[in-house]
Design a protein around this motif. Sequence first.
Motif, mmCIF file in Angstrom:
data_model
loop_
_atom_site.group_PDB
_atom_site.id
_atom_site.type_symbol
_atom_site.label_atom_id
_atom_site.label_comp_id
_atom_site.label_asym_id
_atom_site.label_seq_id
_atom_site.Cartn_x
_atom_site.Cartn_y
_atom_site.Cartn_z
ATOM 1 N N GLY A 69 0.800 -1.213 0.000
ATOM 2 C CA GLY A 69 0.000 0.000 0.000
ATOM 3 C C GLY A 69 0.836 1.266 0.000
ATOM 4 O O GLY A 69 0.402 2.307 -0.524
ATOM 5 N N TYR A 70 2.053 1.203 0.602
ATOM 6 C CA TYR A 70 2.922 2.388 0.590
ATOM 7 C C TYR A 70 3.233 2.813 -0.840
ATOM 8 O O TYR A 70 3.317 4.005 -1.142
ATOM 9 C CB TYR A 70 4.223 2.086 1.340
ATOM 10 C CG TYR A 70 4.061 1.987 2.833
ATOM 11 C CD1 TYR A 70 3.933 3.140 3.619
ATOM 12 C CD2 TYR A 70 4.030 0.748 3.471
ATOM 13 C CE1 TYR A 70 3.778 3.059 4.998
ATOM 14 C CE2 TYR A 70 3.878 0.653 4.847
ATOM 15 C CZ TYR A 70 3.751 1.799 5.603
ATOM 16 O OH TYR A 70 3.595 1.725 6.961
ATOM 17 N N THR A 91 -6.422 9.260 -7.217
ATOM 18 C CA THR A 91 -7.158 9.630 -6.009
ATOM 19 C C THR A 91 -7.734 8.380 -5.337
ATOM 20 O O THR A 91 -7.876 7.324 -5.978
ATOM 21 C CB THR A 91 -8.307 10.576 -6.353
ATOM 22 O OG1 THR A 91 -9.260 9.871 -7.176
ATOM 23 C CG2 THR A 91 -7.808 11.797 -7.103
ATOM 24 N N PRO A 92 -8.059 8.468 -4.041
ATOM 25 C CA PRO A 92 -8.715 7.336 -3.379
ATOM 26 C C PRO A 92 -9.995 6.898 -4.096
ATOM 27 O O PRO A 92 -10.307 5.707 -4.157
ATOM 28 C CB PRO A 92 -9.025 7.885 -1.981
ATOM 29 C CG PRO A 92 -7.967 8.920 -1.746
ATOM 30 C CD PRO A 92 -7.742 9.547 -3.092
ATOM 31 N N THR A 93 -10.711 7.878 -4.651
ATOM 32 C CA THR A 93 -11.937 7.534 -5.385
ATOM 33 C C THR A 93 -11.622 6.687 -6.614
ATOM 34 O O THR A 93 -12.339 5.735 -6.939
ATOM 35 C CB THR A 93 -12.689 8.807 -5.806
ATOM 36 O OG1 THR A 93 -13.035 9.562 -4.646
ATOM 37 C CG2 THR A 93 -13.956 8.461 -6.571
ATOM 38 N N ILE A 147 -13.123 -5.030 5.006
ATOM 39 C CA ILE A 147 -11.665 -4.916 5.041
ATOM 40 C C ILE A 147 -11.254 -3.530 5.531
ATOM 41 O O ILE A 147 -10.314 -3.390 6.334
ATOM 42 C CB ILE A 147 -11.078 -5.203 3.650
ATOM 43 C CG1 ILE A 147 -11.321 -6.668 3.279
ATOM 44 C CG2 ILE A 147 -9.580 -4.890 3.617
ATOM 45 C CD1 ILE A 147 -10.941 -7.014 1.858
ATOM 46 N N CYS A 148 -11.946 -2.511 5.068
ATOM 47 C CA CYS A 148 -11.640 -1.148 5.499
ATOM 48 C C CYS A 148 -11.865 -0.973 6.995
ATOM 49 O O CYS A 148 -11.060 -0.347 7.690
ATOM 50 C CB CYS A 148 -12.482 -0.143 4.712
ATOM 51 S SG CYS A 148 -11.928 0.126 3.022
ATOM 52 N N ILE A 149 -12.955 -1.531 7.492
ATOM 53 C CA ILE A 149 -13.224 -1.444 8.936
ATOM 54 C C ILE A 149 -12.177 -2.242 9.706
ATOM 55 O O ILE A 149 -11.678 -1.814 10.749
ATOM 56 C CB ILE A 149 -14.641 -1.951 9.248
ATOM 57 C CG1 ILE A 149 -15.690 -1.025 8.628
ATOM 58 C CG2 ILE A 149 -14.859 -2.041 10.766
ATOM 59 C CD1 ILE A 149 -17.120 -1.514 8.774
ATOM 60 N N MET A 199 -11.300 5.409 3.108
ATOM 61 C CA MET A 199 -10.162 5.527 2.197
ATOM 62 C C MET A 199 -9.689 6.967 2.061
ATOM 63 O O MET A 199 -8.527 7.220 1.710
ATOM 64 C CB MET A 199 -10.516 4.938 0.831
ATOM 65 C CG MET A 199 -10.632 3.415 0.833
ATOM 66 S SD MET A 199 -10.981 2.694 -0.781
ATOM 67 C CE MET A 199 -9.497 3.144 -1.711
ATOM 68 N N HIS A 200 -10.553 7.920 2.332
ATOM 69 C CA HIS A 200 -10.160 9.332 2.271
ATOM 70 C C HIS A 200 -9.607 9.844 3.600
ATOM 71 O O HIS A 200 -8.731 10.705 3.615
ATOM 72 C CB HIS A 200 -11.355 10.201 1.862
ATOM 73 C CG HIS A 200 -11.564 10.290 0.374
ATOM 74 N ND1 HIS A 200 -12.148 9.278 -0.351
ATOM 75 C CD2 HIS A 200 -11.245 11.271 -0.528
ATOM 76 C CE1 HIS A 200 -12.203 9.628 -1.623
ATOM 77 N NE2 HIS A 200 -11.667 10.828 -1.773
ATOM 78 N N LYS A 201 -10.126 9.309 4.717
ATOM 79 C CA LYS A 201 -9.828 9.906 6.016
ATOM 80 C C LYS A 201 -9.128 8.991 7.001
ATOM 81 O O LYS A 201 -8.447 9.470 7.919
ATOM 82 C CB LYS A 201 -11.144 10.381 6.670
ATOM 83 C CG LYS A 201 -11.965 11.348 5.835
ATOM 84 C CD LYS A 201 -11.305 12.698 5.697
ATOM 85 C CE LYS A 201 -12.221 13.672 4.958
ATOM 86 N NZ LYS A 201 -11.578 15.018 4.802
ATOM 87 N N LYS A 202 -9.261 7.657 6.852
ATOM 88 C CA LYS A 202 -8.844 6.751 7.940
ATOM 89 C C LYS A 202 -7.883 5.650 7.501
ATOM 90 O O LYS A 202 -7.810 4.623 8.168
ATOM 91 C CB LYS A 202 -10.089 6.118 8.565
ATOM 92 C CG LYS A 202 -11.079 7.097 9.178
ATOM 93 C CD LYS A 202 -10.511 7.736 10.432
ATOM 94 C CE LYS A 202 -11.524 8.649 11.090
ATOM 95 N NZ LYS A 202 -10.997 9.255 12.350
ATOM 96 N N VAL A 203 -7.171 5.821 6.414
ATOM 97 C CA VAL A 203 -6.232 4.773 5.984
ATOM 98 C C VAL A 203 -5.110 4.652 7.003
ATOM 99 O O VAL A 203 -4.483 5.648 7.382
ATOM 100 C CB VAL A 203 -5.649 5.097 4.588
ATOM 101 C CG1 VAL A 203 -4.549 4.086 4.233
ATOM 102 C CG2 VAL A 203 -6.751 5.071 3.547
#
Length: 268
Positions: free
Chosen positions: A87-88, A96-98, A178-180, A261-265
């Motif tokens: 991911g780095y 963009t994350p979107t 997965i994001c959570i 993905m925009h705020k909490k990665v």
Amino acid sequence: MLGKLIKYDLKYGVRIFIVLHFVLLCACTLGRFFVMERIDFSAPVNTIISALIVFMSVLILLFTAVCFGITALIAVRFYKNLFTDEGYLTWTIPATPTQHLTAKIISGVIWECGNLLLCYLGLWILFSGSNVTTAYAVIAEKVAQSLGGLAISQFGLTCLFYGLLGTIGSVIIIYLCICIGQLFPGHRVMCSIVVYFILTAVTQLLTFAFMFAFNIAPGTTNYALMTEGDATQYLLTAFRISAIMAVLQAIAGYIGVHYIMHKKVNLS
């Protein structure tokens, strides 16, 4: 850039996808010519049923394994590409994350739709032989009556349509879990799995709540009064409710994944 991201995602799992479905279609072809075409449907029911139970149990396990493999492929790609050491590098790409999310959704839906279509192809290979079609012709009228006048092919296409529609929601929910899960400081994969089971249970409860609201759930008056022809309407209504839930899942899940993905990665 979006096109390149989709291309890389699809390229990642193409070999696994091909191998899994090659095995599936080969098994279905062998099953048709060495099992289904050799069954004597005029034999006593007990003789046929015992052979079919074993055969169908193996097939169900095979289809389940292939579907699980594709789901795992989608989940692993999303997690490794965005939330591990890889991911780095991924987040340094000028996208963009979107765009990352859109690419993952499109590629995931392509995998799921392709899997569903090939599974249906496998079923068609299994049951389209002359032995099965001749035996089915004897009961075709009764089956059509029980399906409310629908031919089995029409009913199958209806199931396929709702299945394809549901792939969008299922893919986004995988990504949401997965994001959570990556928000936790440790055991992120396990947390993602736990979140998945919790969200699945909540979705099923909401689906049953909708069915009770429409008075078609088991134990309700309409369900108890159903005739054979009503069974199709019950199933179609259940499919429609599931489709509504899938759309709601997709919307809510997308909002959740988009926010994280925009705020909490968290790559640490």
